[in-house]
Write a protein that holds these residues in place. Structure first.
Motif, PDB file in Angstrom:
ATOM      1  N   SER A  44       3.511   9.141  -0.996  1.00  0.00           N
ATOM      2  CA  SER A  44       2.680   9.397  -0.231  1.00  0.00           C
ATOM      3  C   SER A  44       2.214  10.791   0.293  1.00  0.00           C
ATOM      4  CB  SER A  44       3.324   8.819   1.317  1.00  0.00           C
ATOM      5  OG  SER A  44       2.676   8.617   2.336  1.00  0.00           O
ATOM      6  N   THR A  45       1.053  10.958   0.714  1.00  0.00           N
ATOM      7  CA  THR A  45       0.641  12.405   1.139  1.00  0.00           C
ATOM      8  C   THR A  45       0.708  12.560   2.524  1.00  0.00           C
ATOM      9  OG1 THR A  45      -0.856  12.069  -0.905  1.00  0.00           O
ATOM     10  CG2 THR A  45      -1.296  14.069   0.717  1.00  0.00           C
ATOM     11  N   PRO A  46       1.558  13.365   2.996  1.00  0.00           N
ATOM     12  CA  PRO A  46       1.199  14.014   4.321  1.00  0.00           C
ATOM     13  C   PRO A  46      -0.277  14.306   4.771  1.00  0.00           C
ATOM     14  CG  PRO A  46       3.162  15.103   3.493  1.00  0.00           C
ATOM     15  CD  PRO A  46       2.193  14.490   2.344  1.00  0.00           C
ATOM     16  N   ARG A  92      -0.265 -12.400   8.634  1.00  0.00           N
ATOM     17  CA  ARG A  92       0.187 -12.056   7.757  1.00  0.00           C
ATOM     18  C   ARG A  92       1.771 -11.932   7.584  1.00  0.00           C
ATOM     19  NH1 ARG A  92      -1.848  -7.904   3.443  1.00  0.00           N
ATOM     20  NH2 ARG A  92      -3.902  -9.047   3.900  1.00  0.00           N
ATOM     21  N   TYR A  93       2.363 -11.340   8.816  1.00  0.00           N
ATOM     22  CA  TYR A  93       3.616 -10.951   9.159  1.00  0.00           C
ATOM     23  C   TYR A  93       4.203 -11.520  10.293  1.00  0.00           C
ATOM     24  CZ  TYR A  93       3.083  -7.961   5.112  1.00  0.00           C
ATOM     25  OH  TYR A  93       2.525  -7.217   3.733  1.00  0.00           O
ATOM     26  N   GLY A  94       3.324 -12.205  11.326  1.00  0.00           N
ATOM     27  CA  GLY A  94       3.696 -12.673  12.546  1.00  0.00           C
ATOM     28  C   GLY A  94       3.549 -11.531  13.507  1.00  0.00           C
ATOM     29  N   ARG A  95       4.426 -11.352  14.643  1.00  0.00           N
ATOM     30  CA  ARG A  95       4.503 -10.422  15.617  1.00  0.00           C
ATOM     31  C   ARG A  95       4.758  -8.956  15.250  1.00  0.00           C
ATOM     32  NH1 ARG A  95       4.924 -12.245  20.668  1.00  0.00           N
ATOM     33  NH2 ARG A  95       6.682 -10.974  21.307  1.00  0.00           N
ATOM     34  N   LEU A  96       4.116  -8.011  15.634  1.00  0.00           N
ATOM     35  CA  LEU A  96       4.137  -6.574  15.004  1.00  0.00           C
ATOM     36  C   LEU A  96       4.597  -5.727  16.297  1.00  0.00           C
ATOM     37  CD1 LEU A  96       1.165  -6.299  12.522  1.00  0.00           C
ATOM     38  CD2 LEU A  96       3.676  -7.167  12.221  1.00  0.00           C
ATOM     39  N   ARG A  97       5.575  -5.162  16.307  1.00  0.00           N
ATOM     40  CA  ARG A  97       6.157  -4.589  17.548  1.00  0.00           C
ATOM     41  C   ARG A  97       5.920  -3.028  17.476  1.00  0.00           C
ATOM     42  NH1 ARG A  97       7.844  -5.279  22.332  1.00  0.00           N
ATOM     43  NH2 ARG A  97       9.016  -7.027  21.749  1.00  0.00           N
ATOM     44  N   THR A  98       6.240  -2.232  16.506  1.00  0.00           N
ATOM     45  CA  THR A  98       6.136  -0.837  16.230  1.00  0.00           C
ATOM     46  C   THR A  98       5.573  -0.298  15.155  1.00  0.00           C
ATOM     47  OG1 THR A  98       8.273  -0.565  17.852  1.00  0.00           O
ATOM     48  CG2 THR A  98       7.667   1.434  16.299  1.00  0.00           C
ATOM     49  N   VAL A  99       4.700   0.749  15.283  1.00  0.00           N
ATOM     50  CA  VAL A  99       4.197   1.361  14.174  1.00  0.00           C
ATOM     51  C   VAL A  99       4.285   2.887  14.431  1.00  0.00           C
ATOM     52  CG1 VAL A  99       1.788   1.425  15.376  1.00  0.00           C
ATOM     53  CG2 VAL A  99       1.889   1.561  12.938  1.00  0.00           C
ATOM     54  N   ALA A 100       4.717   3.767  13.142  1.00  0.00           N
ATOM     55  CA  ALA A 100       4.865   5.007  13.448  1.00  0.00           C
ATOM     56  C   ALA A 100       4.558   5.548  11.653  1.00  0.00           C
ATOM     57  CB  ALA A 100       6.288   5.140  13.545  1.00  0.00           C
ATOM     58  N   VAL A 101       4.223   6.878  12.013  1.00  0.00           N
ATOM     59  CA  VAL A 101       3.767   7.702  10.933  1.00  0.00           C
ATOM     60  C   VAL A 101       5.092   8.545  10.208  1.00  0.00           C
ATOM     61  CG1 VAL A 101       2.118   9.479   9.814  1.00  0.00           C
ATOM     62  CG2 VAL A 101       1.378   7.956  11.477  1.00  0.00           C
ATOM     63  N   ALA A 102       5.511   8.401   9.348  1.00  0.00           N
ATOM     64  CA  ALA A 102       6.553   9.047   8.579  1.00  0.00           C
ATOM     65  C   ALA A 102       6.207  10.338   8.243  1.00  0.00           C
ATOM     66  CB  ALA A 102       7.276   8.327   7.405  1.00  0.00           C
ATOM     67  N   PRO A 103       7.339  11.522   8.074  1.00  0.00           N
ATOM     68  CA  PRO A 103       7.038  12.651   7.624  1.00  0.00           C
ATOM     69  C   PRO A 103       6.087  12.910   6.438  1.00  0.00           C
ATOM     70  CG  PRO A 103       9.208  12.512   8.423  1.00  0.00           C
ATOM     71  CD  PRO A 103       8.656  11.044   8.428  1.00  0.00           C
ATOM     72  N   ASP A 104       6.390  12.014   5.607  1.00  0.00           N
ATOM     73  CA  ASP A 104       5.469  11.936   4.191  1.00  0.00           C
ATOM     74  C   ASP A 104       4.095  11.263   4.375  1.00  0.00           C
ATOM     75  OD1 ASP A 104       5.927   9.245   4.394  1.00  0.00           O
ATOM     76  OD2 ASP A 104       7.149   9.088   2.327  1.00  0.00           O
ATOM     77  N   ALA A 154       3.296   8.163   5.315  1.00  0.00           N
ATOM     78  CA  ALA A 154       3.308   6.584   5.183  1.00  0.00           C
ATOM     79  C   ALA A 154       3.332   6.212   6.726  1.00  0.00           C
ATOM     80  CB  ALA A 154       4.440   6.407   4.249  1.00  0.00           C
ATOM     81  N   LEU A 155       2.867   5.008   6.580  1.00  0.00           N
ATOM     82  CA  LEU A 155       2.759   4.118   7.871  1.00  0.00           C
ATOM     83  C   LEU A 155       3.839   3.440   7.905  1.00  0.00           C
ATOM     84  CD1 LEU A 155       0.567   4.337  10.615  1.00  0.00           C
ATOM     85  CD2 LEU A 155      -0.154   1.865   9.454  1.00  0.00           C
ATOM     86  N   TRP A 156       4.724   3.329   8.658  1.00  0.00           N
ATOM     87  CA  TRP A 156       5.692   2.340   8.767  1.00  0.00           C
ATOM     88  C   TRP A 156       5.419   1.236   9.925  1.00  0.00           C
ATOM     89  CZ3 TRP A 156      11.221   3.263   7.280  1.00  0.00           C
ATOM     90  CH2 TRP A 156      11.570   3.992   6.107  1.00  0.00           C
ATOM     91  N   LEU A 157       5.893   0.064   9.974  1.00  0.00           N
ATOM     92  CA  LEU A 157       5.421  -1.037  10.622  1.00  0.00           C
ATOM     93  C   LEU A 157       6.684  -2.058  10.830  1.00  0.00           C
ATOM     94  CD1 LEU A 157       2.936  -2.348  12.329  1.00  0.00           C
ATOM     95  CD2 LEU A 157       2.425  -3.578  10.225  1.00  0.00           C
ATOM     96  N   THR A 158       6.953  -2.535  12.042  1.00  0.00           N
ATOM     97  CA  THR A 158       8.095  -3.546  12.079  1.00  0.00           C
ATOM     98  C   THR A 158       7.611  -4.577  12.696  1.00  0.00           C
ATOM     99  OG1 THR A 158       8.540  -2.955  14.417  1.00  0.00           O
ATOM    100  CG2 THR A 158       9.496  -1.543  12.903  1.00  0.00           C
ATOM    101  N   THR A 159       8.196  -5.922  12.057  1.00  0.00           N
ATOM    102  CA  THR A 159       7.710  -7.173  12.775  1.00  0.00           C
ATOM    103  C   THR A 159       8.796  -7.525  13.796  1.00  0.00           C
ATOM    104  OG1 THR A 159       9.196  -8.382  11.434  1.00  0.00           O
ATOM    105  CG2 THR A 159       6.941  -7.985  10.627  1.00  0.00           C
TER     106      THR A 159
END
Length: 377
Positions: A46-48, A332-344, A346-351
């Motif tokens: 992943s590219t910052p 696709r994944y149901g309920r989505l709670r949190t989204v955040a950008v990692a140091p690298d 990448a976008l992280w997403l929690t169900t």
């Protein structure tokens, strides 16, 4: 020294002695049958500063029980809060088995309350502090701790709690101050009370004091008139955007400016500003399309995780204005709670399907990673 929100309402705070941490910092997450095998280690680079590729999602963790807060350590590993258990889990930057590294004491889970937002100190390399927003039997509060501490330090307490509308998102802004979104705890009038912490966005120093430069000196209140703020994100110019749950009609994205009043409970969505007294949102959705929780900004796009809407909204940002929102990952994944950008980058997403309101799918709840790259997406 504890900074009590009751200074706002001139009511005495209730001091609670926090019990010792009971979690085994070396324990791996107890896996459900569907989570018996850890997800494969990610190999996608992943590219910052790049563009997250929403067509290249990969699962980096599974079997998490009601993940809520998500924050990154400097090395790229993620800390994840389990709402109901009070556990803080560490997930490797490139995926793998989550392990418990802390258990926050005195978490009173119920309804929408529990261990909610997490934030990592901007000076973590030297001070090692992790911050958490949690519900106790008596209130919502903000604490900080080191992962090798037994007892968190209470920074700000006295935020009214309820089975719903607890807010809970915390994040450090570009100015190094700690911002917190609170809910109205079911008492809409509290959102218009300038002397109370509920239904607000608070701006605090890392020690929990009202931050210098707040609209009212000595007050932690940064903005008011909110119903239930669960998403905070800054763009490259330092502007703060917040997501907010509506009641029956309209959810919102607001551009937050110091001292502004966002109207709740007098206005839901766009409405009469009463001669400029209230500030209208930039974006609204029907509650069935969104119920927006976490928010993150990568480049010129705002990403909003939708619970009831079961999708990830992308909203173009240009010159403080918003373009036409687009629904991604719908159903696709149901309920989505949190989204955040990692140091690298990448976008992280929690169900959030194990929270009592979702349809649990094999592997839930899970954490997904979308690597970023120039021209991706």
């Amino acid at each position: 020294m504890r900074k009590n929100a009751s200074r706002l309402a001139a009511a005495a705070g209730l001091a609670l002695v926090l019990a010792a941490c009971t979690g085994d910092p070396n324990a791996e997450v107890a896996a459900s049958p569907s989570a018996a095998a850890p997800p494969p280690t990610s190999r996608a680079t992943s590219t910052p500063g790049g563009v997250p590729d929403l067509g290249a999602g990969e699962e980096v963790a599974r079997g998490i029980e009601v993940p809520w807060g998500l924050a990154f350590l400097p090395d790229g590993d993620a800390l994840v809060a389990e709402r109901d258990s009070g556990r803080v889990l560490q997930v490797p930057a490139r995926g793998g088995r989550a392990r418990e590294v802390y258990r926050v004491p005195d978490v009173a889970a119920g309804g929408e309350g529990g261990l909610l937002g997490l934030a990592v100190s901007p000076d973590y390399a030297t001070d090692r502090y992790v911050y958490a927003y949690l519900t106790t039997e008596s209130d919502n509060r903000i604490v900080r701790f080191r992962l090798d501490d037994d007892t968190p330090e209470v920074l700000f307490d006295g935020i009214a709690n309820a089975s719903f509308h607890n807010g809970g998102r915390i994040a450090f802004g570009p100015d190094g101050m700690l911002y917190a979104g609170t809910g109205d705890a079911g008492e809409g009038d509290s959102s218009q009370d300038p002397d109370g912490p509920n239904g607000k966005i608070l701006r605090l120093t890392p020690e929990g004091d009202p931050a210098p430069g707040n609209p009212t000196p000595g007050s932690p209140v940064y903005s008011l008139g909110h119903r239930n703020v669960q998403g905070l994100a800054w763009d490259g110019r330092g502007r703060l955007f917040a997501t907010e749950f509506g009641q029956n009609r309209l959810d919102e994205v607001n551009l937050i400016e110091p001292g502004r009043n966002y109207g709740w409970p007098e206005v839901e969505g766009t409405g009469d500003t009463r001669g400029g007294r209230f500030t209208n949102p930039l974006v609204t959705w029907s509650t069935s399309e969104a119920s927006p929780s976490g928010a993150a900004i990568a480049g010129d796009t705002l990403y909003v995780a939708a619970l009831r809407g079961e999708r990830l909204w992308t909203v173009p940002l240009r010159d403080g204005r918003t373009g036409e929102p687009r629904a991604e990952l719908a159903d696709r994944y149901g309920r989505l709670r949190t989204v955040a950008v990692a140091p690298d980058g990448a976008l992280w997403l929690t169900t959030s399907n194990t929270d009592g309101r979702g349809d649990v799918r094999d592997g839930d709840d899970r954490i997904l990673r979308y690597p970023a790259g120039p021209g991706a997406g």
